[in-house]
Scaffold this motif. Structure first.
Motif, PDB file in Angstrom:
ATOM      1  N   ILE A  43      36.511  43.577  26.785  1.00 14.66           N
ATOM      2  CA  ILE A  43      36.684  43.175  28.262  1.00 14.66           C
ATOM      3  C   ILE A  43      38.130  43.277  28.290  1.00 14.66           C
ATOM      4  CG2 ILE A  43      36.345  41.676  30.197  1.00 14.66           C
ATOM      5  CD1 ILE A  43      33.738  42.828  29.049  1.00 14.66           C
ATOM      6  N   PRO A  44      38.681  44.180  29.259  1.00 21.14           N
ATOM      7  CA  PRO A  44      40.172  44.786  29.220  1.00 21.14           C
ATOM      8  C   PRO A  44      41.326  43.499  30.097  1.00 21.14           C
ATOM      9  CG  PRO A  44      39.075  45.968  30.528  1.00 21.14           C
ATOM     10  CD  PRO A  44      38.078  45.333  29.894  1.00 21.14           C
ATOM     11  N   TYR A  45      40.356  42.748  31.001  1.00 18.71           N
ATOM     12  CA  TYR A  45      41.190  42.027  31.988  1.00 18.71           C
ATOM     13  C   TYR A  45      40.606  40.370  31.730  1.00 18.71           C
ATOM     14  CZ  TYR A  45      42.255  46.498  33.939  1.00 18.71           C
ATOM     15  OH  TYR A  45      42.539  47.741  34.065  1.00 18.71           O
ATOM     16  N   THR A  64      27.176  28.757  60.545  1.00 18.59           N
ATOM     17  CA  THR A  64      27.248  27.815  59.368  1.00 18.59           C
ATOM     18  C   THR A  64      28.256  28.209  58.406  1.00 18.59           C
ATOM     19  OG1 THR A  64      25.916  26.505  57.829  1.00 18.59           O
ATOM     20  CG2 THR A  64      25.280  28.893  57.973  1.00 18.59           C
ATOM     21  N   VAL A  65      28.421  27.157  57.474  1.00 16.14           N
ATOM     22  CA  VAL A  65      29.231  27.570  56.253  1.00 16.14           C
ATOM     23  C   VAL A  65      28.550  27.508  55.138  1.00 16.14           C
ATOM     24  CG1 VAL A  65      31.599  26.770  55.033  1.00 16.14           C
ATOM     25  CG2 VAL A  65      31.171  26.600  57.627  1.00 16.14           C
ATOM     26  N   ALA A  66      28.822  28.623  54.226  1.00 16.24           N
ATOM     27  CA  ALA A  66      28.289  28.719  52.889  1.00 16.24           C
ATOM     28  C   ALA A  66      29.343  28.919  51.617  1.00 16.24           C
ATOM     29  CB  ALA A  66      27.381  30.055  52.803  1.00 16.24           C
ATOM     30  N   SER A  67      28.766  28.690  50.577  1.00 16.33           N
ATOM     31  CA  SER A  67      30.161  28.935  49.459  1.00 16.33           C
ATOM     32  C   SER A  67      29.488  29.737  48.424  1.00 16.33           C
ATOM     33  CB  SER A  67      30.038  27.428  48.950  1.00 16.33           C
ATOM     34  OG  SER A  67      28.689  27.112  48.313  1.00 16.33           O
ATOM     35  N   GLY A  68      30.398  30.172  47.822  1.00 21.82           N
ATOM     36  CA  GLY A  68      30.474  31.342  46.752  1.00 21.82           C
ATOM     37  C   GLY A  68      31.479  31.366  45.710  1.00 21.82           C
ATOM     38  N   LEU A  69      31.200  32.152  44.560  1.00 21.04           N
ATOM     39  CA  LEU A  69      32.403  32.359  43.667  1.00 21.04           C
ATOM     40  C   LEU A  69      32.915  33.554  43.979  1.00 21.04           C
ATOM     41  CD1 LEU A  69      33.771  31.632  40.834  1.00 21.04           C
ATOM     42  CD2 LEU A  69      31.863  33.027  40.011  1.00 21.04           C
ATOM     43  N   LEU A  70      34.515  33.633  43.721  1.00 23.77           N
ATOM     44  CA  LEU A  70      35.284  34.712  43.884  1.00 23.77           C
ATOM     45  C   LEU A  70      36.085  35.119  42.606  1.00 23.77           C
ATOM     46  CD1 LEU A  70      36.873  37.323  45.276  1.00 23.77           C
ATOM     47  CD2 LEU A  70      38.423  35.510  46.031  1.00 23.77           C
ATOM     48  N   CYS A  71      35.651  36.285  41.827  1.00 23.75           N
ATOM     49  CA  CYS A  71      36.419  36.310  40.648  1.00 23.75           C
ATOM     50  C   CYS A  71      37.467  37.647  40.536  1.00 23.75           C
ATOM     51  CB  CYS A  71      35.422  36.838  39.241  1.00 23.75           C
ATOM     52  SG  CYS A  71      34.339  35.412  39.241  1.00 23.75           S
ATOM     53  N   LEU A  79      44.255  49.187  41.886  1.00 21.98           N
ATOM     54  CA  LEU A  79      43.339  49.098  42.882  1.00 21.98           C
ATOM     55  C   LEU A  79      42.000  48.865  42.321  1.00 21.98           C
ATOM     56  CD1 LEU A  79      44.426  51.854  45.638  1.00 21.98           C
ATOM     57  CD2 LEU A  79      44.736  49.187  45.800  1.00 21.98           C
ATOM     58  N   PHE A  80      41.604  47.557  42.312  1.00 23.56           N
ATOM     59  CA  PHE A  80      40.246  47.430  41.761  1.00 23.56           C
ATOM     60  C   PHE A  80      39.110  47.477  42.945  1.00 23.56           C
ATOM     61  CE2 PHE A  80      43.112  44.824  38.951  1.00 23.56           C
ATOM     62  CZ  PHE A  80      42.421  45.386  37.894  1.00 23.56           C
ATOM     63  N   ALA A  81      37.971  47.921  42.390  1.00 19.45           N
ATOM     64  CA  ALA A  81      36.757  47.979  43.296  1.00 19.45           C
ATOM     65  C   ALA A  81      36.192  46.381  43.713  1.00 19.45           C
ATOM     66  CB  ALA A  81      35.590  48.559  42.593  1.00 19.45           C
ATOM     67  N   VAL A 110      32.383  38.631  33.800  1.00 18.60           N
ATOM     68  CA  VAL A 110      32.481  39.798  33.057  1.00 18.60           C
ATOM     69  C   VAL A 110      32.778  40.984  33.952  1.00 18.60           C
ATOM     70  CG1 VAL A 110      30.975  41.490  31.623  1.00 18.60           C
ATOM     71  CG2 VAL A 110      31.382  39.094  30.905  1.00 18.60           C
ATOM     72  N   MET A 111      31.906  41.251  35.220  1.00 16.88           N
ATOM     73  CA  MET A 111      32.249  42.373  36.084  1.00 16.88           C
ATOM     74  C   MET A 111      33.671  42.365  36.653  1.00 16.88           C
ATOM     75  SD  MET A 111      28.922  41.929  38.291  1.00 16.88           S
ATOM     76  CE  MET A 111      29.100  42.970  39.454  1.00 16.88           C
ATOM     77  N   ALA A 112      34.224  41.187  36.668  1.00 21.08           N
ATOM     78  CA  ALA A 112      35.990  41.324  37.099  1.00 21.08           C
ATOM     79  C   ALA A 112      36.579  41.751  35.901  1.00 21.08           C
ATOM     80  CB  ALA A 112      36.215  39.854  37.548  1.00 21.08           C
ATOM     81  N   GLY A 113      36.112  41.249  34.740  1.00 22.53           N
ATOM     82  CA  GLY A 113      37.024  41.605  33.503  1.00 22.53           C
ATOM     83  C   GLY A 113      36.844  42.986  33.126  1.00 22.53           C
ATOM     84  N   VAL A 114      35.827  43.828  33.734  1.00 24.58           N
ATOM     85  CA  VAL A 114      35.922  45.192  33.486  1.00 24.58           C
ATOM     86  C   VAL A 114      36.514  46.009  34.824  1.00 24.58           C
ATOM     87  CG1 VAL A 114      34.091  45.146  31.791  1.00 24.58           C
ATOM     88  CG2 VAL A 114      33.617  45.932  34.266  1.00 24.58           C
TER      89      VAL A 114
END
Length: 478
Positions: A43-45, A64-71, A79-81, A110-114
């Motif tokens: 994993i490069p990053y 309404t307000v919801a939550s989530g994760l940002l990686c 420029l990442f996808a 892992v997706m962010a890491g690639v």
């Protein structure tokens, strides 16, 4: 006075719509070494993790307000996808991606890491959202939860001056496969003001056919599999579509007590499922016996006049034709989500004119055993399509004390930068013509692996420094 009141309401509404995210809270980062160990691949990053809360709409169209994760990959030189990971069924409100310590977080990390800035929605009724019931396998709210989280993440990234590309990837497993198919369909059929366009998607072991394949599990012979999950679907649709005045109208009397306890949050999904399994075994019953006879008959005959059956139809996600490359992955020993969901989805999509769906058999694996192979198949499907453009590594500075060794270096060997403070550094490799030949992040000791794909001869290494500048060094491969 009335006109002023209306104007104030309008301005307030506009301010809410303009502010898509509510809060962004940093969480513990994840090193690329830890991700490489977990994923079993390089994993490069390293990854920065954030909990994000954002504005969305509930199943009744109310704000309404919801939550989530940002990686986010810990590298500002590219420029990442953008990407979405939709999680599978969870047993409780807190077992969602935005919560630190949850195992399934490693997938979006892992997706962010690639090389993909990845968000993972918690969904409505889970995490920070205050809905009393999670609208389980409800296609529209799964799609809006993901899409609104992408918009919120983009707004925050823009404010932080973190660049991203226009590539957009979607994936998800189990319930997340259903959510992914719903989101993919929504983005393709309703482009909207966010200008999203799917680059590629993987739909993994999901219950896409709620009205056919999943409905028929009620009447399958043999031991009932995960009755709590099946009942959860009908509790969800009763909440969304207001199908019944009381649970006694849909569920057999002896099961209503446990259904009510779960719906009110007194027991989690795991305990609920266990209780139902025990009751079914004691009563020598089938899954269909959980329902009132009239409802069971409507579902067995797929009665088109039945509101319950219509709710199932409303949440099928496969009757369309994907345009972007799409991997449909399943395993044949899946005891929770029958693999016919994937086979049926592929056949209908192909009949609708799609030529971009890759139906793939992951082998004789159970639902749990299929997860990691499906993740690896997703990475192998996405990575060749990634276009990680260089943003710029800053002005070049002259640091004569920084050296490369060994130089020359054999292809596939380690090259070491000395003379810099110990930390990870983003780098890009170029050949003599200026064509990019590789990129990545050094180790904390300044080491990088020389790709075996390079042509022997002179190479150029550009390294981004902590202050935003960069240094350039030549080296030779042999």
């Amino acid at each position: 006075m009335k006109s002023i009141y209306i104007l104030c309401l309008t301005l307030f509404s506009l301010s809410l719509s303009a502010q898509t995210y509510v809060t962004v809270e940093p969480q513990t980062g994840t090193s690329r070494l830890a991700l490489s160990f977990t994923a079993g691949r390089n994993i490069p990053y390293s990854v920065e993790n954030y909990k994000i809360t954002y504005n969305t709409t509930d199943v009744f169209g109310q704000p309404t307000v919801a939550s989530g994760l940002l990686c986010v990959p810990a590298d500002r030189g590219r420029l990442f996808a953008l990407a979405v990971y939709n999680h599978g069924t969870v047993a409780g409100r807190e077992l969602v991606p935005s919560r630190e310590g949850i195992t399934e977080r490693f997938i979006p990390q892992v997706m962010a890491g690639v090389g993909m800035i990845t968000v993972a929605p918690d969904y409505l009724g889970l995490g920070d959202n205050d809905a009393p019931v999670h609208p389980y396998v409800h296609a529209d709210s799964e799609a809006s939860a993901g899409r609104d989280l992408v918009a919120a993440a983009k707004q925050w990234l823009d404010e932080e001056e973190i660049d991203y590309s226009d590539q957009f990837f979607i994936t998800g497993y189990s319930q997340g496969g259903h959510a992914t198919q719903a989101l993919h369909r929504d983005v393709q059929t309703n482009p909207g003001p966010d200008s999203l366009k799917v680059t590629a998607a993987t739909h993994l072991s999901g219950p896409y056919s709620i009205s056919d394949v999943m409905r028929e599990t009620l009447f399958a012979e043999g031991q009932a599999t995960l009755p709590g999950y099946i009942v959860y679907t009908y509790i969800s649709y009763d909440y969304v579509y207001d199908l019944f005045d009381d649970f006694n109208e849909i569920f057999a009397d002896e099961y209503v007590g446990n259904v009510d306890s779960f719906a009110r949050g007194l027991i989690d999904l795991g305990a609920f499922n266990t209780r139902l399994e025990e009751q079914i075994a004691e009563n020598n019953a089938s899954l269909a016996d959980l329902l009132q006879d009239s409802i069971a008959t409507q579902l067995m005959t797929a009665d088109p006049t039945s509101p319950t059956y219509q709710a199932l139809l409303d949440n099928d996600t496969y009757d369309w034709a994907p345009e972007a490359p799409t991997l449909m992955y399943y395993c044949t020993a899946d005891e929770q989500v029958p693999f016919r969901n994937a086979v049926l989805a592929d056949s209908v999509m192909t009949a609708n004119g799609s030529t971009s769906v890759d139906l793939r058999d992951g082998g004789n694996l159970t639902h749990g055993g299929c997860l990691l192979p499906a993740l690896n198949a997703t990475l192998d499907f996405f990575i060749p399509l990634l276009d990680l453009q260089v943003v710029g590594l800053g002005d070049v500075v002259d640091l004569p004390e920084v050296r490369l060794s060994p130089n020359p270096v054999a292809l596939g060997s380690r090259l070491r930068l000395s003379g810099l403070p110990q930390r990870e550094y983003a780098f890009v490799l170029y050949d003599q013509t200026g064509r990019e030949t590789g990129h990545g992040v050094t180790s904390a000791t300044g080491e990088l692996q020389v790709p075996t794909s390079l042509t022997p001869g002179m190479q150029i290494l550009r390294v981004q420094l902590a202050d935003g500048t960069s240094l350039v060094r030549r080296f030779f491969t042999k």
